[in-house]
Design a protein around this motif. Structure first.
Motif, mmCIF file in Angstrom:
data_model
loop_
_atom_site.group_PDB
_atom_site.id
_atom_site.type_symbol
_atom_site.label_atom_id
_atom_site.label_comp_id
_atom_site.label_asym_id
_atom_site.label_seq_id
_atom_site.Cartn_x
_atom_site.Cartn_y
_atom_site.Cartn_z
ATOM 1 N N ARG A 1 4.220 18.190 -18.614
ATOM 2 C CA ARG A 1 3.653 19.480 -19.017
ATOM 3 C C ARG A 1 4.712 20.504 -19.414
ATOM 4 N NH1 ARG A 1 -0.335 18.229 -14.873
ATOM 5 N NH2 ARG A 1 1.005 19.148 -13.312
ATOM 6 N N ALA A 2 5.944 20.280 -19.010
ATOM 7 C CA ALA A 2 7.005 21.252 -19.284
ATOM 8 C C ALA A 2 7.427 21.204 -20.749
ATOM 9 C CB ALA A 2 8.210 20.972 -18.386
ATOM 10 N N ILE A 3 7.733 22.369 -21.296
ATOM 11 C CA ILE A 3 8.256 22.429 -22.658
ATOM 12 C C ILE A 3 9.658 21.827 -22.673
ATOM 13 C CG2 ILE A 3 9.018 23.977 -24.500
ATOM 14 C CD1 ILE A 3 6.691 25.834 -23.631
ATOM 15 N N ARG A 4 10.451 22.203 -21.693
ATOM 16 C CA ARG A 4 11.789 21.633 -21.518
ATOM 17 C C ARG A 4 11.931 21.205 -20.066
ATOM 18 N NH1 ARG A 4 13.740 26.234 -24.759
ATOM 19 N NH2 ARG A 4 14.048 25.419 -26.842
ATOM 20 N N GLN B 1 13.203 20.119 -16.613
ATOM 21 C CA GLN B 1 14.499 20.310 -15.971
ATOM 22 C C GLN B 1 15.007 18.979 -15.422
ATOM 23 O OE1 GLN B 1 16.114 23.303 -16.124
ATOM 24 N NE2 GLN B 1 14.385 23.708 -17.480
ATOM 25 N N PRO B 2 16.328 18.803 -15.396
ATOM 26 C CA PRO B 2 16.896 17.553 -14.865
ATOM 27 C C PRO B 2 16.468 17.280 -13.420
ATOM 28 C CG PRO B 2 18.600 18.812 -16.002
ATOM 29 C CD PRO B 2 17.376 19.688 -15.937
ATOM 30 N N GLY B 3 16.234 18.328 -12.646
ATOM 31 C CA GLY B 3 15.832 18.149 -11.253
ATOM 32 C C GLY B 3 14.535 17.382 -11.095
ATOM 33 N N VAL B 4 13.614 17.551 -12.032
ATOM 34 C CA VAL B 4 12.338 16.836 -11.937
ATOM 35 C C VAL B 4 12.566 15.339 -12.153
ATOM 36 C CG1 VAL B 4 11.513 17.052 -14.325
ATOM 37 C CG2 VAL B 4 9.878 17.003 -12.484
ATOM 38 N N LEU C 1 0.827 -1.213 0.000
ATOM 39 C CA LEU C 1 0.000 0.000 0.000
ATOM 40 C C LEU C 1 0.861 1.263 0.000
ATOM 41 C CD1 LEU C 1 -2.803 -1.112 2.475
ATOM 42 C CD2 LEU C 1 -3.034 -0.697 0.011
ATOM 43 N N ILE C 2 1.966 1.236 0.739
ATOM 44 C CA ILE C 2 2.886 2.382 0.733
ATOM 45 C C ILE C 2 3.483 2.564 -0.659
ATOM 46 C CG2 ILE C 2 5.062 3.294 1.642
ATOM 47 C CD1 ILE C 2 4.339 1.890 4.327
ATOM 48 N N MET C 3 3.866 1.454 -1.292
ATOM 49 C CA MET C 3 4.403 1.525 -2.651
ATOM 50 C C MET C 3 3.380 2.129 -3.620
ATOM 51 S SD MET C 3 6.399 -2.105 -3.028
ATOM 52 C CE MET C 3 6.717 -1.859 -4.781
ATOM 53 N N ALA C 4 2.125 1.735 -3.485
ATOM 54 C CA ALA C 4 1.073 2.296 -4.341
ATOM 55 C C ALA C 4 0.959 3.802 -4.114
ATOM 56 C CB ALA C 4 -0.252 1.591 -4.071
ATOM 57 N N GLY C 5 1.038 4.221 -2.853
ATOM 58 C CA GLY C 5 0.974 5.648 -2.538
ATOM 59 C C GLY C 5 2.159 6.414 -3.111
ATOM 60 N N ILE C 6 3.342 5.843 -3.021
ATOM 61 C CA ILE C 6 4.530 6.499 -3.585
ATOM 62 C C ILE C 6 4.421 6.570 -5.107
ATOM 63 C CG2 ILE C 6 7.033 6.281 -3.937
ATOM 64 C CD1 ILE C 6 7.161 5.188 -1.035
ATOM 65 N N PHE C 7 3.923 5.506 -5.721
ATOM 66 C CA PHE C 7 3.730 5.553 -7.169
ATOM 67 C C PHE C 7 2.764 6.676 -7.538
ATOM 68 C CE2 PHE C 7 1.042 4.480 -10.806
ATOM 69 C CZ PHE C 7 1.983 4.636 -11.807
ATOM 70 N N ALA C 8 1.654 6.796 -6.804
ATOM 71 C CA ALA C 8 0.694 7.875 -7.081
ATOM 72 C C ALA C 8 1.364 9.236 -6.914
ATOM 73 C CB ALA C 8 -0.525 7.748 -6.166
ATOM 74 N N ARG C 9 2.209 9.363 -5.907
ATOM 75 C CA ARG C 9 2.941 10.622 -5.672
ATOM 76 C C ARG C 9 3.850 10.931 -6.864
ATOM 77 N NH1 ARG C 9 4.958 14.844 -5.733
ATOM 78 N NH2 ARG C 9 6.478 15.709 -4.326
ATOM 79 N N TYR D 1 3.532 9.775 -9.992
ATOM 80 C CA TYR D 1 2.740 9.967 -11.205
ATOM 81 C C TYR D 1 2.038 11.322 -11.224
ATOM 82 C CZ TYR D 1 -0.304 9.092 -15.129
ATOM 83 O OH TYR D 1 -0.936 9.194 -16.346
ATOM 84 N N PHE D 2 1.395 11.672 -10.124
ATOM 85 C CA PHE D 2 0.624 12.916 -10.101
ATOM 86 C C PHE D 2 1.463 14.134 -9.722
ATOM 87 C CE2 PHE D 2 -2.735 9.686 -9.444
ATOM 88 C CZ PHE D 2 -3.462 9.951 -10.596
ATOM 89 N N GLY D 3 2.691 13.909 -9.279
ATOM 90 C CA GLY D 3 3.566 15.008 -8.890
ATOM 91 C C GLY D 3 4.607 15.301 -9.959
ATOM 92 N N PRO D 4 5.846 14.872 -9.728
ATOM 93 C CA PRO D 4 6.926 15.255 -10.648
ATOM 94 C C PRO D 4 6.762 14.734 -12.075
ATOM 95 C CG PRO D 4 7.733 13.725 -8.960
ATOM 96 C CD PRO D 4 6.343 14.116 -8.579
ATOM 97 N N TYR D 5 6.151 13.577 -12.252
ATOM 98 C CA TYR D 5 5.977 13.070 -13.619
ATOM 99 C C TYR D 5 5.055 13.982 -14.427
ATOM 100 C CZ TYR D 5 4.443 10.197 -17.513
ATOM 101 O OH TYR D 5 4.124 9.746 -18.771
#
Length: 150
Positions: A114-117, A119-122, A95-103, A105-109
């Motif tokens: 959406r970014a045109i370019r 950044q490596p940090g993401v 369940l924790i793994m599923a939560g991290i995956f959601a984080r 997917y819906f966060g930095p991914y």
């Protein structure tokens, strides 16, 4: 649905899904990311996004499959109350793994998509969370092995 072959197939589906999920994370974190350093920034971002897109599509199918087959097996064998503690730990890690995956997917991914370019940090943020999830996946596998009565 009490035939042993059916439950063996449910277990096989569970293990296959977990293998795809954890194996894909190991590939993404320890093979893909270092290999992309050979490319220029535009190519690197494009290939990284395309690879993550394909892998995340797989995870969106394997993650619920792993959780549901795990719950089916738990309830078939008597429920959470009668399971060894290792199985409950395995469930918690899943369940924790599923939560991290959601984080991821819906966060930095999504930010990278959406970014045109992008950044490596993401991508570093995505990789860090994938490495964390890989560690939890390995601990989940260890918990499963500890529950096996040899």
């Amino acid at each position: 649905m009490s035939h042993p072959i059916v439950w063996s197939l449910v277990l096989a589906l569970h293990i296959t899904g977990m293998t795809a999920w954890v194996g894909g994370m190991i590939y993404a974190a320890f093979v893909l990311k270092p290999s992309l350093g050979l490319l220029d920034a535009t190519q690197r971002a494009s290939i990284h996004l395309q690879t993550l897109s394909r892998f995340f599509r797989i995870v969106w199918h394997t993650m619920p499959t792993v959780l549901v087959t795990g719950w089916l097996l738990i309830f078939h064998y008597g429920g959470f109350a009668v399971m060894p503690w290792q199985i409950n730990v395995m469930q918690l890690f899943g369940l924790i793994m599923a939560g991290i995956f959601a984080r991821i997917y819906f966060g930095p991914y999504q930010k990278a998509r959406r970014a045109i370019r992008p950044q490596p940090g993401v991508f570093d943020s995505i990789r860090s969370l994938i490495v964390l999830n890989t560690g939890l996946g390995v601990l989940t596998i260890i918990a499963a092995c500890l529950a096996h009565p040899f």
